[in-house]
Design a protein around this motif. Structure first.
Motif, PDB file in Angstrom:
ATOM      1  N   ARG A  59      -2.094   4.035  -4.619  1.00 38.32           N
ATOM      2  CA  ARG A  59      -0.837   3.298  -4.761  1.00 38.32           C
ATOM      3  C   ARG A  59       0.305   4.080  -4.120  1.00 38.32           C
ATOM      4  N   ALA A  60       0.395   5.383  -4.429  1.00 34.18           N
ATOM      5  CA  ALA A  60       1.493   6.210  -3.915  1.00 34.18           C
ATOM      6  C   ALA A  60       1.380   6.453  -2.416  1.00 34.18           C
ATOM      7  N   TRP A  62      -0.617   4.750  -0.045  1.00 33.40           N
ATOM      8  CA  TRP A  62      -0.876   3.635   0.867  1.00 33.40           C
ATOM      9  C   TRP A  62      -0.310   2.310   0.386  1.00 33.40           C
ATOM     10  N   GLY A  63       0.323   2.290  -0.768  1.00 35.34           N
ATOM     11  CA  GLY A  63       0.878   1.049  -1.285  1.00 35.34           C
ATOM     12  C   GLY A  63      -0.170   0.037  -1.714  1.00 35.34           C
ATOM     13  N   ASP A  65      -3.044  -1.617  -4.448  1.00 36.74           N
ATOM     14  CA  ASP A  65      -3.076  -1.888  -5.882  1.00 36.74           C
ATOM     15  C   ASP A  65      -4.529  -2.048  -6.330  1.00 36.74           C
TER      16      ASP A  65
END
Length: 86
Positions: A59-60, A62-63, A65
Motif C-alpha cells: 500500500r505504502a 505502490w498504492g 490495496d
C-alpha cells in the motif's frame, strides 16, 4: 490481446488475470533483479498477502490495496480434532 483484468505479460503467460500471494518483498540492489521484482508487483490484477505488514508495504510503496489472508492455522478450529496425548 490480454484477457480482461490482466495487466501485463505475466498474466498473458498464465492465460488469465494473475493474483499472486505475497509472503514478503525482497529489496534488491541489482538493477535486473529490482526490475523483475517491480514487474512482479505491478503487473498482477490483484494481490493477496499473508501478513498485514506486507499488505501495508504494498500500500505504502505502490498504492495497492491487497487482501490479507493470514498465514497459519486457526488452533481453536482444529484443537479438538486430535485427542490429547495420554
Amino acid at each position: 490481446m490480454s484477457p480482461p483484468g490482466s495487466r501485463g505479460p505475466l498474466s498473458r503467460q498464465r492465460g488469465g488475470p494473475l493474483r499472486p500471494t505475497v509472503h514478503h518483498l525482497d529489496h534488491f540492489t541489482t538493477p535486473e533483479l529490482a526490475a523483475r521484482r517491480e514487474r512482479a508487483v505491478v503487473e498482477p490484477y490483484a494481490h493477496l498477502c499473508v501478513a498485514r505488514s506486507v499488505a501495508d508495504e504494498l500500500r505504502a510503496g505502490w498504492g495497492l490495496d491487497p487482501a490479507v489472508i493470514p498465514n497459519g492455522v486457526a488452533y481453536e478450529r482444529f484443537a479438538t480434532t486430535i485427542p490429547p496425548p495420554a
